[in-house]
Design a protein around this motif. Structure first.
Motif, PDB file in Angstrom:
ATOM      1  N   ASP A   1       0.837  -1.206   0.000  1.00  0.00           N
ATOM      2  CA  ASP A   1       0.000   0.000   0.000  1.00  0.00           C
ATOM      3  C   ASP A   1       0.870   1.252   0.000  1.00  0.00           C
ATOM      4  O   ASP A   1       0.598   2.212  -0.731  1.00  0.00           O
ATOM      5  N   SER A   2       1.928   1.220   0.790  1.00  0.00           N
ATOM      6  CA  SER A   2       2.832   2.368   0.849  1.00  0.00           C
ATOM      7  C   SER A   2       3.518   2.589  -0.499  1.00  0.00           C
ATOM      8  O   SER A   2       3.632   3.720  -0.980  1.00  0.00           O
ATOM      9  N   VAL A   3       3.980   1.513  -1.126  1.00  0.00           N
ATOM     10  CA  VAL A   3       4.652   1.615  -2.420  1.00  0.00           C
ATOM     11  C   VAL A   3       3.698   2.173  -3.481  1.00  0.00           C
ATOM     12  O   VAL A   3       4.057   3.099  -4.238  1.00  0.00           O
ATOM     13  N   PHE A   4       2.467   1.646  -3.552  1.00  0.00           N
ATOM     14  CA  PHE A   4       1.518   2.137  -4.552  1.00  0.00           C
ATOM     15  C   PHE A   4       1.120   3.588  -4.282  1.00  0.00           C
ATOM     16  O   PHE A   4       0.923   4.365  -5.219  1.00  0.00           O
ATOM     17  N   ARG A   5       1.002   3.958  -3.021  1.00  0.00           N
ATOM     18  CA  ARG A   5       0.691   5.360  -2.699  1.00  0.00           C
ATOM     19  C   ARG A   5       1.820   6.271  -3.176  1.00  0.00           C
ATOM     20  O   ARG A   5       1.582   7.332  -3.750  1.00  0.00           O
ATOM     21  N   ARG A   6       3.066   5.847  -2.977  1.00  0.00           N
ATOM     22  CA  ARG A   6       4.207   6.648  -3.444  1.00  0.00           C
ATOM     23  C   ARG A   6       4.218   6.752  -4.964  1.00  0.00           C
ATOM     24  O   ARG A   6       4.527   7.812  -5.531  1.00  0.00           O
ATOM     25  N   ILE A   7       3.906   5.631  -5.631  1.00  0.00           N
ATOM     26  CA  ILE A   7       3.881   5.659  -7.104  1.00  0.00           C
ATOM     27  C   ILE A   7       2.820   6.642  -7.589  1.00  0.00           C
ATOM     28  O   ILE A   7       3.055   7.429  -8.511  1.00  0.00           O
ATOM     29  N   ARG A   8       1.621   6.585  -6.972  1.00  0.00           N
ATOM     30  CA  ARG A   8       0.558   7.527  -7.367  1.00  0.00           C
ATOM     31  C   ARG A   8       0.987   8.977  -7.116  1.00  0.00           C
ATOM     32  O   ARG A   8       0.725   9.872  -7.929  1.00  0.00           O
ATOM     33  N   THR A   9       1.659   9.207  -5.992  1.00  0.00           N
ATOM     34  CA  THR A   9       2.131  10.562  -5.693  1.00  0.00           C
ATOM     35  C   THR A   9       3.144  11.015  -6.743  1.00  0.00           C
ATOM     36  O   THR A   9       3.085  12.159  -7.228  1.00  0.00           O
ATOM     37  N   LEU A  10       4.083  10.128  -7.094  1.00  0.00           N
ATOM     38  CA  LEU A  10       5.074  10.471  -8.123  1.00  0.00           C
ATOM     39  C   LEU A  10       4.407  10.729  -9.475  1.00  0.00           C
ATOM     40  O   LEU A  10       4.780  11.666 -10.200  1.00  0.00           O
ATOM     41  N   LYS A  11       3.425   9.910  -9.842  1.00  0.00           N
ATOM     42  CA  LYS A  11       2.714  10.121 -11.103  1.00  0.00           C
ATOM     43  C   LYS A  11       2.030  11.485 -11.108  1.00  0.00           C
ATOM     44  O   LYS A  11       2.051  12.208 -12.117  1.00  0.00           O
ATOM     45  N   THR A  12       1.422  11.826  -9.988  1.00  0.00           N
ATOM     46  CA  THR A  12       0.735  13.120  -9.902  1.00  0.00           C
ATOM     47  C   THR A  12       1.728  14.266 -10.045  1.00  0.00           C
ATOM     48  O   THR A  12       1.498  15.224 -10.797  1.00  0.00           O
ATOM     49  N   LYS A  13       2.854  14.172  -9.351  1.00  0.00           N
ATOM     50  CA  LYS A  13       3.873  15.226  -9.433  1.00  0.00           C
ATOM     51  C   LYS A  13       4.423  15.339 -10.851  1.00  0.00           C
ATOM     52  O   LYS A  13       4.601  16.439 -11.383  1.00  0.00           O
ATOM     53  N   LEU A  14       4.715  14.185 -11.476  1.00  0.00           N
ATOM     54  CA  LEU A  14       5.236  14.214 -12.847  1.00  0.00           C
ATOM     55  C   LEU A  14       4.188  14.738 -13.819  1.00  0.00           C
ATOM     56  O   LEU A  14       4.521  15.422 -14.802  1.00  0.00           O
ATOM     57  N   GLY A  15       2.923  14.409 -13.568  1.00  0.00           N
ATOM     58  CA  GLY A  15       1.848  14.910 -14.424  1.00  0.00           C
ATOM     59  C   GLY A  15       1.719  16.414 -14.338  1.00  0.00           C
ATOM     60  O   GLY A  15       1.411  17.077 -15.331  1.00  0.00           O
ATOM     61  N   VAL A  16       1.979  16.984 -13.162  1.00  0.00           N
ATOM     62  CA  VAL A  16       1.915  18.433 -13.001  1.00  0.00           C
ATOM     63  C   VAL A  16       3.131  19.078 -13.662  1.00  0.00           C
ATOM     64  O   VAL A  16       3.016  20.097 -14.343  1.00  0.00           O
ATOM     65  N   GLN A  17       4.328  18.500 -13.479  1.00  0.00           N
ATOM     66  CA  GLN A  17       5.546  19.085 -14.022  1.00  0.00           C
ATOM     67  C   GLN A  17       5.652  18.886 -15.535  1.00  0.00           C
ATOM     68  O   GLN A  17       6.095  19.776 -16.252  1.00  0.00           O
ATOM     69  N   TYR A  18       5.279  17.731 -16.036  1.00  0.00           N
ATOM     70  CA  TYR A  18       5.429  17.408 -17.467  1.00  0.00           C
ATOM     71  C   TYR A  18       4.103  16.865 -18.001  1.00  0.00           C
ATOM     72  O   TYR A  18       3.970  15.666 -18.305  1.00  0.00           O
TER      73      TYR A  18
END
Length: 138
Positions: free
Chosen positions: A99-116
């Motif tokens: 759960d922690s790993v998938f939450r981090r992946i979703r957070t990274l996807k969101t950040k990358l989606g905002v930046q790029y």
């Protein structure tokens, strides 16, 4: 001389029993007992008693075996419960980690989606995984 007295007492006892039998009428209990004894042979009664003793011995032996089996089952059950609890704790830990790993992946996807945003749109179009309704995902 002692033997003579013993023989005499035995003879007197036998005579007493014979006269007692002649003097008294048999009771219903005596008649019933005599008829039951005449119906059954002593050999048959001994066979029944032997069979009952054999069955009793078998039952006692089986009872001991069942006690031993219960002890073994109890110890194996306790070992299984201990192993089950260990595995449940392990699986709970693994689930928390995932759960922690998938939450981090979703957070990274969101950040990358905002930046790029343009690159993320291309990547999502190219690598989109189609999830069926049968899956039990979040």
């Amino acid at each position: 001389m002692v033997e003579d007295e013993t023989d005499q007492v035995t003879l007197d006892l036998e005579q007493f029993e014979e006269t007692k039998k002649e003097d008294t009428k048999p009771t219903l209990g005596d008649i019933f007992t005599d008829r039951v004894e005449s119906l059954m042979k002593h050999r048959d009664i001994d066979n029944v008693l032997d069979d009952q003793q054999h069955i009793l011995n078998n039952l006692e032996m089986m009872n001991e075996k069942l006690k031993f089996l219960n002890l073994i089952s109890q110890s194996r059950y306790e070992a299984s419960v201990t192993a089950f609890r260990f595995h449940m704790r392990l699986l709970s830990g693994v689930k928390k980690d995932l759960d922690s790993v998938f939450r981090r992946i979703r957070t990274l996807k969101t950040k990358l989606g905002v930046q790029y945003p343009e690159i993320m749109a291309e990547v999502q179009d190219k690598y989109t995984v189609h999830v069926s309704d049968d899956d039990d995902d979040e």
